[in-house]
Structures are given as structure tokens and as C-alpha cells.
Design a protein around this motif. Structure first.
Motif, mmCIF file in Angstrom:
data_model
loop_
_atom_site.group_PDB
_atom_site.id
_atom_site.type_symbol
_atom_site.label_atom_id
_atom_site.label_comp_id
_atom_site.label_asym_id
_atom_site.label_seq_id
_atom_site.Cartn_x
_atom_site.Cartn_y
_atom_site.Cartn_z
ATOM 1 N N ASP A 56 97.588 19.083 61.856
ATOM 2 C CA ASP A 56 98.774 18.582 61.839
ATOM 3 C C ASP A 56 99.915 19.548 61.759
ATOM 4 O O ASP A 56 100.986 19.782 61.725
ATOM 5 C CB ASP A 56 99.194 17.349 60.606
ATOM 6 N N TYR A 57 99.407 20.866 61.333
ATOM 7 C CA TYR A 57 99.773 22.376 60.984
ATOM 8 C C TYR A 57 99.650 23.247 61.681
ATOM 9 O O TYR A 57 98.472 23.496 61.688
ATOM 10 C CB TYR A 57 99.932 22.292 59.676
ATOM 11 N N PHE A 107 95.868 35.310 65.187
ATOM 12 C CA PHE A 107 95.542 34.480 65.143
ATOM 13 C C PHE A 107 95.964 32.728 65.629
ATOM 14 O O PHE A 107 97.836 32.982 64.547
ATOM 15 C CB PHE A 107 95.335 34.568 63.422
ATOM 16 N N GLY A 117 98.915 21.489 53.148
ATOM 17 C CA GLY A 117 98.113 21.559 54.405
ATOM 18 C C GLY A 117 98.704 21.654 55.309
ATOM 19 O O GLY A 117 98.465 22.658 56.595
ATOM 20 N N GLU A 123 88.442 23.059 47.074
ATOM 21 C CA GLU A 123 87.738 22.820 48.240
ATOM 22 C C GLU A 123 87.323 24.587 48.523
ATOM 23 O O GLU A 123 86.869 25.504 48.024
ATOM 24 C CB GLU A 123 88.931 23.212 49.820
ATOM 25 N N TYR A 168 99.528 33.789 63.129
ATOM 26 C CA TYR A 168 99.175 35.027 62.125
ATOM 27 C C TYR A 168 99.798 36.690 62.999
ATOM 28 O O TYR A 168 99.134 36.634 63.553
ATOM 29 C CB TYR A 168 98.830 35.065 61.134
ATOM 30 N N LEU A 188 102.508 35.289 58.510
ATOM 31 C CA LEU A 188 103.017 34.064 59.132
ATOM 32 C C LEU A 188 104.070 34.903 60.388
ATOM 33 O O LEU A 188 104.933 35.344 59.888
ATOM 34 C CB LEU A 188 103.451 33.447 58.399
ATOM 35 N N PHE A 233 87.343 30.834 56.311
ATOM 36 C CA PHE A 233 88.235 29.974 54.562
ATOM 37 C C PHE A 233 86.974 30.238 53.240
ATOM 38 O O PHE A 233 85.604 29.979 53.646
ATOM 39 C CB PHE A 233 88.875 29.335 54.825
ATOM 40 N N ARG A 291 104.674 21.894 63.463
ATOM 41 C CA ARG A 291 104.133 20.509 63.334
ATOM 42 C C ARG A 291 104.039 20.030 65.081
ATOM 43 O O ARG A 291 105.163 19.801 65.568
ATOM 44 C CB ARG A 291 105.528 20.345 62.123
ATOM 45 N N GLY A 346 91.752 18.428 54.218
ATOM 46 C CA GLY A 346 91.327 19.515 53.479
ATOM 47 C C GLY A 346 92.822 20.345 53.503
ATOM 48 O O GLY A 346 93.670 19.855 54.192
ATOM 49 N N ASN A 347 93.162 21.113 52.845
ATOM 50 C CA ASN A 347 93.780 22.382 53.137
ATOM 51 C C ASN A 347 93.500 23.776 53.118
ATOM 52 O O ASN A 347 94.635 24.463 53.538
ATOM 53 C CB ASN A 347 95.031 22.224 51.742
ATOM 54 N N GLN A 348 92.123 24.060 53.395
ATOM 55 C CA GLN A 348 91.900 24.839 54.683
ATOM 56 C C GLN A 348 92.540 25.034 55.861
ATOM 57 O O GLN A 348 93.142 23.137 56.268
ATOM 58 C CB GLN A 348 90.482 25.699 54.418
ATOM 59 N N PHE A 349 92.418 26.593 56.165
ATOM 60 C CA PHE A 349 93.446 27.137 57.351
ATOM 61 C C PHE A 349 92.008 27.631 58.034
ATOM 62 O O PHE A 349 90.774 28.587 57.743
ATOM 63 C CB PHE A 349 93.932 28.062 57.101
ATOM 64 N N TYR A 350 91.701 27.053 60.005
ATOM 65 C CA TYR A 350 91.258 27.280 60.534
ATOM 66 C C TYR A 350 91.447 27.513 61.384
ATOM 67 O O TYR A 350 92.575 28.084 62.473
ATOM 68 C CB TYR A 350 90.447 26.132 60.648
ATOM 69 N N PHE A 351 91.183 29.510 62.325
ATOM 70 C CA PHE A 351 91.592 30.364 62.299
ATOM 71 C C PHE A 351 90.750 30.387 63.474
ATOM 72 O O PHE A 351 89.397 30.350 63.199
ATOM 73 C CB PHE A 351 91.708 31.706 61.855
ATOM 74 N N SER A 354 95.773 23.383 60.334
ATOM 75 C CA SER A 354 94.816 22.492 59.277
ATOM 76 C C SER A 354 95.686 21.181 58.969
ATOM 77 O O SER A 354 96.232 20.882 59.829
ATOM 78 C CB SER A 354 95.754 23.559 57.897
ATOM 79 N N GLY A 355 94.812 20.603 58.407
ATOM 80 C CA GLY A 355 95.784 19.301 58.131
ATOM 81 C C GLY A 355 94.471 18.284 58.065
ATOM 82 O O GLY A 355 93.322 18.748 57.603
ATOM 83 N N TYR A 411 89.987 34.016 51.309
ATOM 84 C CA TYR A 411 89.674 34.136 53.106
ATOM 85 C C TYR A 411 88.427 35.367 53.093
ATOM 86 O O TYR A 411 89.059 35.860 52.474
ATOM 87 C CB TYR A 411 90.245 34.108 53.703
#
Lengths: 112, 115
Positions: A31-32, A89, B100, B56, A36, A46, B45, A51, A97-102, A93-94, B35
Motif C-alpha cells: 500500500d505504499y 528504483f 510500511g 523483521e 528512489y 526518495l 533488505f 498510495r 511487514g515494513n521492509q521495502f521491496y525494491f 511496502s505494506g 539494506y
């Protein structure tokens, strides 16, 4: 599993042209969606983020278009300048978890 | 404007040695991340940290890695016994809420070279 797919890998655009970079995601819980910008030897910075409650966000020359049903989003750079030459990039995320997937990155070169 | 800082900018080490990478997150942020980016590849990550514990971690973050917030300002990544494949740029990031949907601000990175 590649959560975020990005294309193209590299892009060459004439000064003043439009640069378009595309990303697609798998996880509907995302949801985010930030973009970058990274210059050589520097950390990602950033650029713009969106959203899923809106389909487009514009900040200056940079616009994100978001298609929730297709699970795709894209970055448009209008009036591209040589100073925009960098690696871009997308990320997502969402969910729990709170990690970013790039994404894998797009190397943009703007030719004067 | 507040920023994330990292030291050193470049670390060269011998395989099997321990390294500690240091980060100072933005002062009022609560969530911290590491990262890594292998040369020419995407940012991956490693771990997120909140309230003095790991919240995490990825499969990359194995027993060779550990994180610590030794005081109120620093956030460290330790690699106990470095391998050649640990050579990469390591980025620290921080965010205010870490939900997130909160922006993560990245530091300039530490380039780790394992010989």
C-alpha cells in the motif's frame, strides 16, 4: 519470488524528452509505492511516492501513474535533463511487514 | 535537513574478519533498517529494528549478522566472519513510524570490500 519487477533496465533519452519507467508488483497487500533516485556512490534518495487511493501524483517534472487493478505503477519524468541521469528504483511496502521491496533499477541517461 | 549518516564510507577487510558498520539515524525516528546492494544489483533488505529488537529480517540476515543500538544515537551492523560474497554497499535507513507506509531515509552507504 521477485516481489517487484522493473523495466527497462536502461534508458537513454534526449534532453527535453519524456522518460518512462515501469514497475509491477505481486502482493496485493502493498500500500505504499515510492520511487528512489540514486547517483553513483550515493544512497537512494526518495523522489516521489504514492498510495493506492489515488491514480496519479505529480511533483514538478515527476509523475507517478498507478493502476491498482493491473498492479502496475510507473514514473514519468517530463522535460528530462542531463542532471536526471541516475539509477531509479521503484519499491513497494505494506501488509504485515515494513521492509521495502525494491525493483532491479533503471539506469537513465539523458543526452544533452 | 536531518539526514542519516554512516561510517566508515569504505571498509576493506580480510575474509574471516569481523566488521562493524555504524549508522546514526535521524534523531526522532523509531525504526531502523539495514539494506545491502551488491554492485550493479538491486537494493536488498537485511533487517529492521524497533524498540531494541529485530522486528523483521530476510534470509540474507543469517547468524553471521547482528544488529545493535548501543546508545541513543548509533545503530550498528556486525558481520562476525566476513565472506567474499559479503562485499557490497550497505545502507542504513530510518523512518519515523515504520508502518510500511512511512518514508525510509537512506544514508550514503558503506562500501565493504572483503579480500
Amino acid at each position: 519470488q521477485q516481489q517487484v519487477k522493473q523495466s527497462p533496465q536502461s534508458l537513454i533519452v534526449q534532453k527535453g524528452g519524456i522518460s518512462i519507467i515501469n514497475c509491477a508488483y505481486e502482493n496485493t497487500a502493498f500500500d505504499y509505492f515510492p520511487w528512489y533516485q540514486q547517483f553513483p556512490g550515493k544512497g537512494p534518495a526518495l523522489l516521489i511516492a504514492i498510495r493506492p487511493d489515488v491514480s496519479e501524483k505529480k511533483e514538478g517534472r515527476f509523475t507517478i501513474s498507478f493502476n491498482k487493478s493491473a498492479k502496475q505503477f510507473s514514473l514519468h519524468i517530463m522535460d528530462s535533463q542531463p542532471g536526471d541521469s541516475a539509477t531509479y528504483f521503484c519499491a513497494a511496502s505494506g501488509g504485515t511487514g515494513n521492509q521495502f521491496y525494491f525493483g532491479t533499477g533503471t539506469s537513465l541517461t539523458v543526452i544533452p | 535537513e536531518p539526514e542519516v549518516t554512516q561510517t566508515p564510507s569504505h571498509q576493506v577487510t580480510q575474509m574471516g574478519q569481523e566488521v562493524i558498520l555504524r549508522c546514526v539515524p535521524i534523531s526522532n525516528h523509531l525504526y531502523f533498517y539495514w539494506y545491502r546492494q551488491i554492485l550493479g544489483q538491486k537494493v536488498e533488505f537485511l533487517v529492521s529494528f524497533y524498540n531494541n529488537e529485530i522486528s523483521e529480517k530476510s534470509e540474507i540476515f543469517d547468524d553471521q549478522f547482528s544488529v545493535e543500538r548501543p546508545d541513543g544515537s548509533n545503530f550498528t551492523l556486525k558481520i562476525r566472519s566476513t565472506k567474499l560474497e559479503d562485499s557490497a554497499m550497505y545502507f542504513c535507513a530510518s523512518s519515523g513510524q515504520g508502518a510500511g507506509t512511512d518514508t525510509q531515509y537512506f544514508g550514503p552507504g558503506t562500501r565493504l570490500t572483503v579480500l
